[in-house]
Design a protein around this motif. Structure first.
Motif, mmCIF file in Angstrom:
data_model
loop_
_atom_site.group_PDB
_atom_site.id
_atom_site.type_symbol
_atom_site.label_atom_id
_atom_site.label_comp_id
_atom_site.label_asym_id
_atom_site.label_seq_id
_atom_site.Cartn_x
_atom_site.Cartn_y
_atom_site.Cartn_z
ATOM 1 N N UNK A 192 0.837 -1.203 0.000
ATOM 2 C CA UNK A 192 0.000 0.000 0.000
ATOM 3 C C UNK A 192 0.874 1.256 0.000
ATOM 4 N N UNK A 193 1.937 1.232 0.791
ATOM 5 C CA UNK A 193 2.863 2.365 0.807
ATOM 6 C C UNK A 193 3.530 2.534 -0.549
ATOM 7 N N UNK A 194 3.872 1.434 -1.179
ATOM 8 C CA UNK A 194 4.504 1.489 -2.490
ATOM 9 C C UNK A 194 3.586 2.188 -3.495
ATOM 10 N N UNK A 195 2.313 1.842 -3.471
ATOM 11 C CA UNK A 195 1.352 2.477 -4.369
ATOM 12 C C UNK A 195 1.188 3.964 -4.051
ATOM 13 N N UNK A 196 1.129 4.290 -2.771
ATOM 14 C CA UNK A 196 0.978 5.689 -2.359
ATOM 15 C C UNK A 196 2.210 6.506 -2.763
ATOM 16 N N UNK A 225 8.185 16.237 1.830
ATOM 17 C CA UNK A 225 8.423 15.753 3.190
ATOM 18 C C UNK A 225 7.584 14.499 3.463
ATOM 19 N N UNK A 226 6.338 14.525 3.035
ATOM 20 C CA UNK A 226 5.479 13.353 3.194
ATOM 21 C C UNK A 226 6.047 12.176 2.412
ATOM 22 N N UNK A 227 6.526 12.433 1.211
ATOM 23 C CA UNK A 227 7.110 11.389 0.375
ATOM 24 C C UNK A 227 8.309 10.747 1.075
ATOM 25 N N UNK A 228 9.172 11.554 1.659
ATOM 26 C CA UNK A 228 10.333 11.031 2.399
ATOM 27 C C UNK A 228 9.894 10.194 3.585
ATOM 28 N N UNK A 284 7.088 8.553 3.976
ATOM 29 C CA UNK A 284 6.510 7.297 3.507
ATOM 30 C C UNK A 284 7.601 6.320 3.074
ATOM 31 N N UNK A 285 8.625 6.832 2.423
ATOM 32 C CA UNK A 285 9.736 5.969 2.003
ATOM 33 C C UNK A 285 10.466 5.387 3.206
ATOM 34 N N UNK A 286 10.674 6.200 4.235
ATOM 35 C CA UNK A 286 11.334 5.705 5.453
ATOM 36 C C UNK A 286 10.480 4.647 6.140
ATOM 37 N N UNK A 287 9.164 4.883 6.181
ATOM 38 C CA UNK A 287 8.274 3.896 6.795
ATOM 39 C C UNK A 287 8.299 2.594 6.002
ATOM 40 N N UNK A 288 8.330 2.698 4.685
ATOM 41 C CA UNK A 288 8.383 1.510 3.836
ATOM 42 C C UNK A 288 9.660 0.708 4.111
ATOM 43 N N UNK A 289 10.786 1.407 4.256
ATOM 44 C CA UNK A 289 12.047 0.726 4.571
ATOM 45 C C UNK A 289 12.004 0.073 5.954
#
Length: 66
Positions: free
Chosen positions: A20-24, A37-40, A42-47
């Motif tokens: 879901x994070x990948x799609x977002x 900032x939101x994009x960063x 989300x990427x950190x959360x995905x990692x």
């Protein structure tokens, strides 16, 4: 055995969240004027989720006494 099922269920939930994070992230990245900032974040959360998945999968592998 319940412990293994619990770990497997947690892995499954994390994998769903990871997808879901990948799609977002893909949707946000498509528009370069979106909130960077939101994009960063989300990427950190995905990692972090990916690391959690790897750690849990390692927990499923029994330790071998060498």
């Amino acid at each position: 055995m319940d412990h293994i099922q619990s770990i497997s269920a947690r892995i499954l939930l994390l994998q769903v969240r990871h997808r879901a994070l990948d799609e977002e992230i893909t949707q946000l990245a498509a528009n370069p004027y979106q909130n960077q900032l939101l994009l960063q974040r989300l990427k950190k959360e995905k990692l972090r989720i990916k690391d959690d998945i790897v750690r849990l999968k390692d927990d499923l592998i029994p330790d071998l006494d060498a």
